[in-house]
Design an enzyme around this catalytic site. Structure first.
Site, PDB file in Angstrom:
ATOM      1  N   GLU A  28       6.227  -4.645  -1.629  1.00  0.00           N
ATOM      2  CA  GLU A  28       4.966  -5.344  -1.863  1.00  0.00           C
ATOM      3  C   GLU A  28       3.770  -4.483  -1.462  1.00  0.00           C
ATOM      4  O   GLU A  28       3.843  -3.736  -0.487  1.00  0.00           O
ATOM      5  CB  GLU A  28       4.959  -6.609  -1.003  1.00  0.00           C
ATOM      6  N   ASP A  66     -12.561  -3.466   4.225  1.00  0.00           N
ATOM      7  CA  ASP A  66     -13.613  -3.250   5.212  1.00  0.00           C
ATOM      8  C   ASP A  66     -14.658  -4.375   5.141  1.00  0.00           C
ATOM      9  O   ASP A  66     -14.999  -4.832   4.040  1.00  0.00           O
ATOM     10  CB  ASP A  66     -14.295  -1.913   4.879  1.00  0.00           C
TER      11      ASP A  66
END
Ligand code: NOJ
Length: 597
Positions: A311, A244
């Site tokens: 991943e 964020d």
């Protein structure tokens, strides 16, 4: 030759080569012939469909009117059927909920409103059974003012946590006068970004709400704390994080004032709060975030759990109109940062401007090297698609157009909950109904973000199947017709269109990861492109950006006199079937997707 010329040259060359059918197309630094069939488990994210869930508004299961984690678990079958690979959950950590979760008071737990950590583990496990991964939101720019770190920090000037946050003396401060805020910096949510703290007689900095003090990223202890937090969630099987407000981690230590943005007549621009708009030059020091992100990526890359293979993927929230700046977010060679910084360039175009779409999609294809673009059109901070692209008459058709751009372009597609059924932006009508503090403070100019956060519309019952209680935001009247239940039984619904597009993205070789090549680039009405990969038929996509019927010719001299036949993969009802490349007929806002044979 500047980089723009280079991009253009690459496109022109590619369009000709592809239409001539030459086998080894060079895409993104690797030959298409070398590609494997679909991404491996490790690379699961490379052609992924990611679905943003706003947990508060998705599904309530305990009747308190607020969505919860068990609600998300309950709807996993729906999400699997839609075809999503991963859910991005906006913050569900303990929080006073001033910014509905973006003010975190404990990074290693779940807010009781949303459930428990056991509910979270069950969600991850149930999602896994359906091949869906869970991505968390990671808010590192600031914490809640109720976080223990800040409570300590504000308790005294010599507390060990004092320098975990950004504290400064006021300008002209004396022992009796606090002085003015240190400079002109402003909060994204209006007014000064400095808040006076009487107890310790200094100001603290907050880029967002007063209750969201900024963490001090010049302090190595803050780095360590976040690496531990990341580990905590990775060990629970999360597939990655969406970072964020990542561009605002660092501020200029000189505390210089920011410049004022002027309009075309040279007058200062004024925001909804009556303040001058600033240029962000001292509070968004993007260059400084790279080492931090290399550190976070290295931390995430250490995880390789048998139980959760693949991943871990780092996604960046970034709004930039510069493809060059976006490219830097992937990290320099050998020092990876984000796998997926958000390419908001296409999504921030607020109208169906064909030239802008073409240019930005071309940028995404040619300006990011061998990296994968992440495309999106909306989220919990921006009005939904109806407001930004609709004309009030053809809104559903236009949403088909946007969905086609999203899913038939190369890269990762991120959609926001409810887009798949065409949910409408529904802002509150009265100030007393507003829940987002920015909407209360900015009313009526700035109504806040409630309009794009209304409850998910599951069916046509009173609260749209969202809750048995009183929903925290009112269910829009449009739920009577725009809802999952109604659209599931309609083969021509927007939901059916989303499912078909996602299925194609996952199963058609060229649409999986073929190069994205713009075609017929002088056309001002229809956007057309080709997806091409060696060893599989090329796919063409034509999308009518107008309210009038159009016919397009994709031959345009590039392949001489030979006319190629098309095999229809997907089309809107009024588009003609099985046409040839030189005659694709589209109804208003119609779409045609076909294989070249
Ligand atoms: C971006 C988030 O998407 C938004 O909802 C939030 O208010 C700010 N960052 C602050 O965390």
């Amino acid at each position: 030759m500047d980089s723009k010329d280079l991009i253009l040259r690459k496109i022109v060359t590619c369009a000709t080569v592809c239409l001539l059918g030459i086998a080894a197309i060079t895409t993104h630094g690797q030959t298409a012939a070398a590609r494997t069939n679909g991404p491996s488990e490790r690379d699961w994210w490379k052609n992924a469909v990611i679905y943003e869930v706003y947990p508060r508004s998705f599904q309530d299961t305990n009747g308190d009117g607020v969505g919860d984690l068990n609600g998300i678990t309950k709807r996993l079958d729906y999400l699997q059927e839609l075809g999503v690979d991963a859910l991005w959950l906006t913050p569900c950590y303990p929080s006073p909920q001033v910014d509905f979760g973006y003010d975190i008071s404990d990074y290693e737990n779940i807010d009781p409103q949303y459930g428990t950590i056991a509910d979270f583990d069950r969600l991850v496990a149930e999602a896994k059974k359906r091949h869906i991964r869970v991505i968390m939101d990671m808010v590192m720019n600031h914490s809640s003012d109720q976080h223990e770190w800040f409570l300590q920090s504000r308790s005294s000037r010599d507390n060990p946590y004092r320098d975990w946050y950004v504290w400064h003396d006021g300008k002209g401060e004396t022992s009796t006068d606090r002085g003015a805020p240190p400079n002109n910096w402003q909060s994204e949510f209006g007014h000064s970004a400095w808040q006076w703290d009487e107890k310790t007689r200094q100001y603290y900095y907050h880029k967002f709400y007063i209750q969201q003090p900024d963490l001090n990223w010049d302090n190595p202890k803050v780095h360590r704390a976040f690496k531990d937090i990341i580990d905590f969630w990775l060990k629970r099987g999360v597939a990655g994080f969406r970072f964020d407000a990542i561009t605002t981690l660092f501020e200029d230590p000189s505390l210089a004032d920011e410049g004022v943005v002027k309009d075309k007549n040279g007058n200062p621009l004024i925001d909804a709060f009556g303040e001058q708009v600033l240029d962000g030059s001292k509070t968004a020091l993007v260059a400084k975030i790279h080492p931090v992100m290399q550190e976070m990526r290295a931390e995430a890359d250490t995880f390789n759990m048998d139980a959760f293979p693949g991943e871990r993927v780092l996604i960046a929230e970034i709004y930039t109109s510069s493809i060059a700046e976006l490219a830097t977010m992937y990290g320099p060679p050998g020092k990876p940062e984000f796998q997926l910084p958000m390419d908001t360039q296409v999504g921030i175009i607020d109208k169906l401007d064909i030239a802008a779409f073409r240019a930005k999609l071309t940028d995404a294809e040619t300006g990011l090297g061998s990296n994968v673009p992440l495309l999106l059109f909306d989220n919990h901070d921006n009005p939904r698609l109806d407001v930004r692209y609709g004309d009030g008459v053809h809104d559903t058709d236009i949403q088909r157009v946007i969905a086609t751009v999203l899913f038939a372009s190369r890269g990762v597609a991120l959609l926001y909950y409810g887009d798949e059924i065409g949910m409408k932006t529904t802002p509150p009508k009265r100030r007393e109904d507003v829940k987002d503090p920015v909407g209360i403070a900015g009313w009526p100019k700035e109504k806040g973000r409630d309009g794009e956060r209304t409850p998910m519309q599951w069916d046509w019952s009173a609260n749209a199947g969202f809750t048995a209680g009183m929903p925290w935001l009112l269910v829009p009247p449009s739920a009577a017709t725009i809802n999952v239940k109604a659209e599931e039984s309609d083969p021509n619904s927007l939901l059916a269109w989303y499912k078909a597009l996602i299925r194609l993205k996952k199963t058609n070789r060229a649409l999986e990861d073929g190069a994205n090549i713009m075609l017929d680039t002088g056309n001002t009405k229809v956007l057309s492109w080709m997806r091409a990969v060696a060893g599989a038929p090329q796919v063409v996509v034509s999308v009518n950006f107008t309210a009038q019927p159009q016919t397009v010719n994709l031959m345009n001299g590039e392949v001489g006199k030979e006319t190629r036949k098309l095999k229809t993969l997907l089309k809107t009802p009024g588009a003609a079937d099985s046409p040839s490349l030189d005659q694709i007929q589209l109804e208003p806002f119609g779409v045609y997707v076909g294989e070249v044979h």
